[in-house]
Motif scaffolding. Structure first.
Motif, PDB file in Angstrom:
ATOM      1  N   ASN A 179      27.772  24.111 -23.304  1.00 15.59           N
ATOM      2  CA  ASN A 179      28.065  24.213 -21.928  1.00 15.59           C
ATOM      3  C   ASN A 179      28.780  22.767 -21.662  1.00 15.59           C
ATOM      4  O   ASN A 179      28.489  21.772 -21.946  1.00 15.59           O
ATOM      5  N   LYS A 219      26.257  22.114 -11.887  1.00 14.97           N
ATOM      6  CA  LYS A 219      26.366  23.086 -10.620  1.00 14.97           C
ATOM      7  C   LYS A 219      25.165  24.249 -11.003  1.00 14.97           C
ATOM      8  O   LYS A 219      24.586  24.410 -10.078  1.00 14.97           O
ATOM      9  N   ALA A 220      24.767  24.817 -12.360  1.00 10.81           N
ATOM     10  CA  ALA A 220      23.932  25.517 -12.452  1.00 10.81           C
ATOM     11  C   ALA A 220      22.500  25.127 -12.400  1.00 10.81           C
ATOM     12  O   ALA A 220      21.968  25.879 -12.009  1.00 10.81           O
ATOM     13  N   TYR A 221      22.292  23.896 -12.873  1.00 17.10           N
ATOM     14  CA  TYR A 221      20.922  23.389 -12.868  1.00 17.10           C
ATOM     15  C   TYR A 221      20.514  22.337 -11.888  1.00 17.10           C
ATOM     16  O   TYR A 221      19.345  21.909 -11.560  1.00 17.10           O
ATOM     17  N   GLU A 265      20.257  29.986 -20.533  1.00 16.32           N
ATOM     18  CA  GLU A 265      21.029  31.038 -20.169  1.00 16.32           C
ATOM     19  C   GLU A 265      20.815  32.195 -20.474  1.00 16.32           C
ATOM     20  O   GLU A 265      21.090  33.147 -19.917  1.00 16.32           O
ATOM     21  N   ARG A 277      18.477  33.388 -17.778  1.00 16.46           N
ATOM     22  CA  ARG A 277      19.226  33.619 -16.622  1.00 16.46           C
ATOM     23  C   ARG A 277      20.025  35.224 -16.732  1.00 16.46           C
ATOM     24  O   ARG A 277      19.983  35.813 -15.745  1.00 16.46           O
ATOM     25  N   ASP A 293      17.291  29.882  -8.290  1.00 19.59           N
ATOM     26  CA  ASP A 293      18.144  30.070  -9.270  1.00 19.59           C
ATOM     27  C   ASP A 293      18.884  28.820 -10.112  1.00 19.59           C
ATOM     28  O   ASP A 293      19.808  28.974 -10.786  1.00 19.59           O
ATOM     29  N   TYR A 315      29.551  22.575 -15.778  1.00 21.86           N
ATOM     30  CA  TYR A 315      28.953  23.689 -15.551  1.00 21.86           C
ATOM     31  C   TYR A 315      27.172  23.445 -15.300  1.00 21.86           C
ATOM     32  O   TYR A 315      26.682  23.960 -14.385  1.00 21.86           O
TER      33      TYR A 315
END
Length: 343
Positions: A254, A261-263, A47, A50, A72, A258
């Motif tokens: 987290n 979705k993020a990783y 994070e 990021r 991303d 999340y």
């Protein structure tokens, strides 16, 4: 006057060296930390990396390059856009198809746990809770799922709670009273799961030697294990809610929604939630973190006895000759990196 200035310069150099050595002691920068592929900045979590690359206050040069050829999801920088496009197809996962599984589970089908070494050493566990107590706020395990490293179901069953259910939380669990009427008792479920994780050995033997036991993967496992009334050695637990590289910059956890979705690149926990999806998500996160290519170190943890006297006084001259980058290479991590599981 010249001698005094020379002494002052030496003193400043000594203070600088002391500062660098102290920085190594407390920063725990290591080869296991996420690092910017452009400016080589060390970050305590993905994070933090990021934020460094994307925002809200990114480094301008790194942001520009990352937008052009950075992934991303895994935050890797590639040599060209074509390389990025080729990588993206393997980096982004799709949501697991569990429609058939859900229909089977609704019929009350239960699987038997069989010890099988071909399923790998890691197992993901997830539970779904119904509510107990006068206001329905007490979590009671009513459904449990175990998945192996290849996302195959090992065990999937409804669980009969030891206390009366006052809120089935149908909107998120999909559980109805009839599903639990002939469900497997909690103690039987816990015994089956523990026997499987311990490979048939007593738990006290696993605590002393973990060679044959399985690694347990999950999200918020402390809560799941408590509701299952199950104990397992912390050294064999891999919790995506507590793994430092996957936590927020504030060092808070987290959500699994999340992280997925993020990783991993897809949405989960929408509508009625299935523990199979949670198992697959945590296993994918674990295998992604485990497969990170980090440089090997003989003694990777700061707590290893061999690292405690790295900065003895007799090494002062040697340390003074090193650059800050080389000095940081001597530092060790303060957490267990999951890449060490692949060794």
């Amino acid at each position: 006057m010249e001698g005094r200035n020379k002494c002052a310069a030496c003193f400043r150099q000594f203070n600088k060296m002391e500062h660098l050595v102290e920085h190594m002691r407390i920063s725990y920068h290591s080869v296991h930390e996420p690092m910017c592929g452009i400016c080589r900045k060390h970050c305590r979590s993905f994070e933090s990396l990021r934020e460094h690359l994307i925002g809200p206050l990114p480094k301008v040069d790194c942001e520009r390059i990352f937008k052009d050829r950075g992934c991303d999801l895994c935050l890797t920088i590639f040599s060209s856009r074509n390389a990025l496009w080729a990588h993206r197809s393997t980096c982004q996962f799709s949501r697991p198809n569990n429609a058939i599984l859900y229909r089977m589970a609704s019929l009350g089908i239960q699987d038997e746990l069989r010890i099988d070494s071909s399923r790998g050493k890691a197992v993901a566990l997830a539970c779904k809770m119904v509510g107990g107590g006068s206001d329905g706020s007490l979590d009671l395990c009513a459904r449990v799922c175990l998945v192996d490293e290849y996302e195959r179901i090992i065990f999937h069953a409804y669980v009969k709670p030891t206390l009366p259910v006052t809120n089935y939380r149908y909107e998120s669990t999909g559980i109805r009273p009839e599903f639990l009427r002939d469900a497997m008792p909690l103690k039987q479920v816990s015994r089956k799961i523990q026997d499987y994780l311990c490979n048939g050995e007593p738990i006290w033997q696993i605590r002393s030697r973990s060679g044959r036991a399985r690694i347990l993967v999950g999200h918020g496992l402390d809560h799941d294990l408590k509701c299952l009334e199950l104990e397992y050695p912390p050294m064999l637990i891999r919790d995506t809610a507590k793994y430092p590289p996957l936590m927020k910059t504030s060092k808070l956890s987290n959500s699994l929604k999340y992280l997925t979705k993020a990783y991993l690149g897809y949405d989960t926990q929408t509508g009625i939630q299935d523990p199979y999806e949670d198992c697959v998500g945590t296993m994918r996160l674990y295998t992604r973190m485990r497969s990170l290519a980090h440089r090997t170190q003989d003694y990777p943890l700061a707590t290893d006895p061999q690292n405690r006297n790295n900065y003895a006084s007799w090494r002062q001259t040697e340390l003074e000759r090193m650059s800050p980058e080389n000095l940081l290479e001597l530092s060790r991590s303060d957490y267990y990196c999951w890449c060490l599981d692949s060794n």
